[in-house]
Design a protein around this motif. Structure first.
Motif, PDB file in Angstrom:
ATOM      1  N   SER A 181       0.824  -1.214   0.000  1.00 52.97           N
ATOM      2  CA  SER A 181       0.000   0.000   0.000  1.00 52.97           C
ATOM      3  C   SER A 181       0.852   1.256   0.000  1.00 52.97           C
ATOM      4  O   SER A 181       0.412   2.314  -0.454  1.00 52.97           O
ATOM      5  N   GLN A 182       2.073   1.158   0.513  1.00 52.35           N
ATOM      6  CA  GLN A 182       2.955   2.316   0.581  1.00 52.35           C
ATOM      7  C   GLN A 182       3.769   2.510  -0.692  1.00 52.35           C
ATOM      8  O   GLN A 182       4.467   3.500  -0.829  1.00 52.35           O
ATOM      9  N   SER A 183       3.677   1.540  -1.603  1.00 46.50           N
ATOM     10  CA  SER A 183       4.366   1.698  -2.885  1.00 46.50           C
ATOM     11  C   SER A 183       3.329   1.872  -3.997  1.00 46.50           C
ATOM     12  O   SER A 183       2.600   2.855  -4.026  1.00 46.50           O
ATOM     13  N   GLU A 184       3.214   0.899  -4.885  1.00 50.41           N
ATOM     14  CA  GLU A 184       2.262   1.042  -5.982  1.00 50.41           C
ATOM     15  C   GLU A 184       0.894   0.464  -5.652  1.00 50.41           C
ATOM     16  O   GLU A 184      -0.049   0.598  -6.432  1.00 50.41           O
ATOM     17  N   GLY A 185       0.771  -0.206  -4.518  1.00 46.52           N
ATOM     18  CA  GLY A 185      -0.513  -0.767  -4.117  1.00 46.52           C
ATOM     19  C   GLY A 185      -0.753  -2.184  -4.603  1.00 46.52           C
ATOM     20  O   GLY A 185      -1.672  -2.850  -4.132  1.00 46.52           O
TER      21      GLY A 185
ATOM     22  N   SER B  37      -5.252   6.975   4.340  1.00 45.95           N
ATOM     23  CA  SER B  37      -4.058   6.433   3.699  1.00 45.95           C
ATOM     24  C   SER B  37      -3.727   5.088   4.328  1.00 45.95           C
ATOM     25  O   SER B  37      -3.989   4.845   5.501  1.00 45.95           O
ATOM     26  N   GLY B  38      -3.146   4.217   3.540  1.00 51.66           N
ATOM     27  CA  GLY B  38      -2.767   2.914   4.058  1.00 51.66           C
ATOM     28  C   GLY B  38      -3.939   1.971   4.193  1.00 51.66           C
ATOM     29  O   GLY B  38      -5.046   2.226   3.718  1.00 51.66           O
ATOM     30  N   LEU B  39      -3.673   0.860   4.862  1.00 48.77           N
ATOM     31  CA  LEU B  39      -4.678  -0.187   5.025  1.00 48.77           C
ATOM     32  C   LEU B  39      -5.503   0.027   6.285  1.00 48.77           C
ATOM     33  O   LEU B  39      -5.066   0.704   7.216  1.00 48.77           O
ATOM     34  N   PRO B  40      -6.701  -0.554   6.321  1.00 50.83           N
ATOM     35  CA  PRO B  40      -7.454  -0.526   7.576  1.00 50.83           C
ATOM     36  C   PRO B  40      -6.735  -1.336   8.642  1.00 50.83           C
ATOM     37  O   PRO B  40      -5.888  -2.177   8.344  1.00 50.83           O
ATOM     38  N   LYS B  41      -7.076  -1.094   9.898  1.00 51.50           N
ATOM     39  CA  LYS B  41      -6.468  -1.856  10.985  1.00 51.50           C
ATOM     40  C   LYS B  41      -6.956  -3.292  10.993  1.00 51.50           C
ATOM     41  O   LYS B  41      -6.233  -4.206  11.399  1.00 51.50           O
ATOM     42  N   SER B  42      -8.197  -3.481  10.579  1.00 49.04           N
ATOM     43  CA  SER B  42      -8.756  -4.831  10.557  1.00 49.04           C
ATOM     44  C   SER B  42      -9.915  -4.890   9.584  1.00 49.04           C
ATOM     45  O   SER B  42     -10.460  -3.856   9.175  1.00 49.04           O
ATOM     46  N   LEU B  43     -10.263  -6.112   9.195  1.00 52.71           N
ATOM     47  CA  LEU B  43     -11.457  -6.362   8.399  1.00 52.71           C
ATOM     48  C   LEU B  43     -12.426  -7.170   9.249  1.00 52.71           C
ATOM     49  O   LEU B  43     -12.019  -8.046  10.012  1.00 52.71           O
ATOM     50  N   MET B  44     -13.701  -6.877   9.107  1.00 51.19           N
ATOM     51  CA  MET B  44     -14.727  -7.610   9.838  1.00 51.19           C
ATOM     52  C   MET B  44     -15.799  -8.086   8.883  1.00 51.19           C
ATOM     53  O   MET B  44     -16.018  -7.488   7.818  1.00 51.19           O
ATOM     54  N   THR B  45     -16.462  -9.149   9.269  1.00 53.47           N
ATOM     55  CA  THR B  45     -17.535  -9.706   8.470  1.00 53.47           C
ATOM     56  C   THR B  45     -18.835  -8.978   8.770  1.00 53.47           C
ATOM     57  O   THR B  45     -19.327  -9.027   9.897  1.00 53.47           O
ATOM     58  N   ALA B  46     -19.405  -8.329   7.779  1.00 54.48           N
ATOM     59  CA  ALA B  46     -20.625  -7.549   7.997  1.00 54.48           C
ATOM     60  C   ALA B  46     -21.794  -8.429   8.406  1.00 54.48           C
ATOM     61  O   ALA B  46     -22.619  -8.044   9.239  1.00 54.48           O
ATOM     62  N   THR B  47     -21.874  -9.626   7.827  1.00 53.86           N
ATOM     63  CA  THR B  47     -23.028 -10.493   8.078  1.00 53.86           C
ATOM     64  C   THR B  47     -23.050 -11.055   9.489  1.00 53.86           C
ATOM     65  O   THR B  47     -24.077 -11.564   9.937  1.00 53.86           O
ATOM     66  N   GLU B  48     -21.941 -10.969  10.214  1.00 51.69           N
ATOM     67  CA  GLU B  48     -21.888 -11.521  11.559  1.00 51.69           C
ATOM     68  C   GLU B  48     -22.076 -10.465  12.644  1.00 51.69           C
ATOM     69  O   GLU B  48     -22.000 -10.769  13.828  1.00 51.69           O
ATOM     70  N   LEU B  49     -22.324  -9.205  12.242  1.00 53.00           N
ATOM     71  CA  LEU B  49     -22.499  -8.126  13.212  1.00 53.00           C
ATOM     72  C   LEU B  49     -23.987  -7.896  13.481  1.00 53.00           C
ATOM     73  O   LEU B  49     -24.802  -7.831  12.546  1.00 53.00           O
ATOM     74  N   GLU B  50     -24.347  -7.792  14.748  1.00 50.63           N
ATOM     75  CA  GLU B  50     -25.707  -7.464  15.146  1.00 50.63           C
ATOM     76  C   GLU B  50     -25.685  -6.190  15.986  1.00 50.63           C
ATOM     77  O   GLU B  50     -24.763  -5.977  16.769  1.00 50.63           O
ATOM     78  N   PHE B  51     -26.717  -5.368  15.831  1.00 50.19           N
ATOM     79  CA  PHE B  51     -26.725  -4.064  16.491  1.00 50.19           C
ATOM     80  C   PHE B  51     -28.020  -3.855  17.265  1.00 50.19           C
ATOM     81  O   PHE B  51     -29.110  -3.915  16.685  1.00 50.19           O
TER      82      PHE B  51
END
Length: 645
Positions: A179-183, A207-221
């Motif tokens: 991500s810090q070069s050509e991606g 800029s840069g990558l996210p800290k983490s990825l999460m599964t949207a389908t497994e989140l309840e609110f």
């Protein structure tokens, strides 16, 4: 003797005939659905379709569980099955293997090799599902109504999701370097090669990558009445670029894009034929912004993209810390908010109109939790609007917030559209609740010299002090309607103030409100210029100048502001709560704001809803807001067709 033999033979034949090979029974509707749709994802057991395919080859579920590799090899090579049966069954069997390995991995913490094996199994499952969907004789549209295709799509989506999450966690350092070069990146996983671009994981201004990825389908609110998503192909993910919402006082700009954007990931396997796809070990990671892309082409076939429109918004609110901060700001404690922030609920889109939401006193964007979610859940509105949430310090006087929010919105628009030519820079809609509605009213009004003249009539100001006051107060008291706005919706808004601000509790809260030091010094300086030290202080300065006092029906500023003309370019609507059903409408109130203060002559529409002051959360109010937003779209579509501005 012969008679006895014949008799015995006849008895035997009758006995054999009595051993029926087929019998019949009925099943319940629940069992019927389970037989048709149950599979390794929903029940933990193989689907009826895969079991049938195994039986054609003389295999059964138990044998395949004990000798998984042998079973998959026979399913892959032996004749007797169509390509559809073969690909779908292999996808499910590999998914079963991946789930088994995931269970082992949880029981064996720190086993990197097992995690890699698990991801490889998910890639296999996704590959066979991809082959079924796009490289068997029939295409996706020909199988559109078949349960089996829906199952296989789910195998692809789930395995893509698990592989994407796993790859991101395992190769985060390599991805960060890319991500810090050509991606561009190329990852090796067993004998697989995964290629892609880190741009597909960003989709916003960070800029840069996210800290983490999460599964949207497994989140309840909790607190959200509905979760909105779109069926289609791909893994629905949320990228977390921070642990919480960016602190307003730390940023150099008045806006933030969504810190938890949603995006959709597809895995595209190399090859232009079924044989090539089954032989390849190369796969490409593709990322999409679901707000901008409804579909994409895979192997020459246009397919709808899966999407989740609630998960990122819900996660943003859950981690915002708004509730605590908004109260602490009111009394000047803790990490207090000192100036407005504009939060973009999705990456800026130049083609979508902007819907600006302004909350009320001691509140935050959480006031719009279900309103915003329902707008995002309406496909027509989602495709034509982008939501900007305004978070502002509600301890400040109305005039200060009016100026500061105007400046923040103007600066945000200028940053994204310096020439002001994009559709997003025109025909904005303001939606304000309570005090936010009063501020919205100021933003679409022409003050002229009304407020300034009213101030001078209250105080005996010498010419010298008047000149010094002009430099301090003219930006606050002389303004025109924002040209970018052409519609406003006022919800439970005390346009003429409220007597509620005069009760004992409100007076107590007013007494503990603390202004930020920078604002307090300005207020003090203005007060010193207004009040002649040789005369008694006028009544308006016998109480602190803050938001609660501004909302009083006895406050000179709010009463003068109520007389300001709303720009004739702006259509406006009112939504009013009524918590006193036994009173005539003219005498009713919502527990905080009287009807007489919320009512506006000249409104394009007015809806009165049985409700307390938080009327914006009522389903009837949300339906009305959606109706008005659709009306706004229709009106400007007609103008565009007629060549009008």
């Amino acid at each position: 003797m012969r008679v006895c033999l014949l008799s015995g033979l006849l008895t035997g034949l009758l006995s054999l005939a009595g051993c029926a090979m087929v019998d019949v029974s009925s099943v319940s509707s629940k069992e019927f659905v389970a037989l048709r749709r149950g599979d390794v994802l929903t029940t933990g057991e193989l689907s009826n379709s895969t079991r049938s395919a195994l039986q054609v080859l003389g295999l059964d579920e138990n044998t395949c569980e004990a000798q998984a590799e042998t079973c998959r090899n026979r399913l892959r090579t032996e004749p007797g099955l169509s390509d559809e049966q073969r690909m779908a069954s292999l996808s499910e069997l590999w998914l079963q293997e991946a789930l088994r390995r995931e269970t082992e991995s949880r029981l064996t913490p720190g086993s990197g090799a097992l995690k890699i094996h698990t991801m490889a199994a998910h890639l296999e499952s996704a590959r066979y599902a991809y082959a079924y969907l796009f490289f068997t004789t029939r295409g996706p549209t020909q199988r559109a109504l078949e349960d089996r295709q829906a199952q296989v799509r789910d195998y692809y989506n789930f395995s893509t999701q698990q592989a994407a999450i796993g790859l991101f966690g395992l190769y985060q350092d390599e991805l960060q370097d890319a991500s810090q070069s050509e991606g561009l990146y190329q990852l090796a996983l067993e004998d697989w090669t995964i290629r892609g671009s880190t741009v597909a994981m960003s989709l916003n201004a960070f800029s840069g990558l996210p800290k983490s990825l999460m599964t949207a389908t497994e989140l309840e609110f909790g607190g959200l009445r509905n979760q909105y998503r779109r069926d289609g192909l791909g893994a629905e993910l949320v990228a977390a670029f921070g642990d919480r919402v960016v602190n307003a006082t730390d940023a150099n700009t008045p806006w933030n894009e969504m810190t938890f954007p949603v995006f959709t990931v597809l895995l595209k396997f190399e090859g232009n034929s079924l044989d090539e796809v089954l032989k390849t070990r190369n796969v490409e990671w593709l990322g999409y912004d679901p707000y901008r892309s409804k579909s994409t082409f895979m192997a020459g076939t246009e397919v709808p993209l899966a999407a989740n429109f609630t998960a990122g918004y819900g996660l943003w609110l859950a981690r915002s810390g708004f509730a605590q901060q908004s109260l602490l700001t009111l009394v000047g404690r803790g990490d207090a908010l000192e100036k407005p922030r504009i939060y973009l609920m999705q990456p800026y889109d130049p083609k979508r109109k902007v819907l600006v939401m302004l909350h009320g006193l001691a509140s935050s964007p959480e006031a719009w939790v279900n309103v915003a979610n329902e707008v995002l859940g309406d496909a027509v509105l989602r495709e034509n609007y982008q939501i900007w949430q305004v978070y502002y310090p509600t301890n400040l006087p109305l005039a200060f917030n009016n100026r500061a929010i105007r400046d923040a919105l103007s600066e945000t628009l200028k940053a994204f559209d310096p020439k002001g030519v994009n559709p997003a820079s025109h025909d904005m809609v303001l939606l304000g609740h309570s005090m936010g509605g009063v501020i919205a009213r100021l933003m679409v009004s022409d003050a002229g010299s009304t407020l300034w003249d009213g101030l001078l009539s209250e105080y005996a100001v010498t010419p010298d002090r008047e000149q010094r006051l002009r430099s301090k107060l003219e930006p606050l008291l002389k303004f025109s309607a924002m040209p970018q706005v052409s519609r406003a919706i006022f919800v439970a808004t005390p346009h003429r103030g409220t007597e509620f601000a005069e009760n004992r509790f409100a007076r107590f809260v007013s007494g503990i409100i603390r202004l930020p030091a920078s604002v307090l010094s300005r207020v003090t300086e203005i007060a010193q210029l207004l009040v002649d030290p040789d005369s008694a202080a006028p009544a308006a300065l016998t109480r602190p100048l803050n938001s609660i006092n501004n909302l009083s029906n006895q406050d000179p500023f709010v009463n003068l502001a109520a007389t300001l003309p709303i720009s004739n370019r702006v259509k406006y609507h009112t939504i009013v709560g009524n918590d006193t059903p036994d009173l005539p409408l003219e005498d009713s109130n919502d527990g905080v704001v009287p009807y007489r203060s919320a009512h506006l002559e000249g409104a394009a529409s007015e809806l009165v809803i049985p409700s307390w002051h938080s009327v914006q959360e009522r389903p009837q109010a949300i339906v009305e807001i959606r109706r008005i937003l659709r009306e706004h779209l229709a009106a400007h579509s007609m103008h565009a067709r007629n060549g009008l501005n």
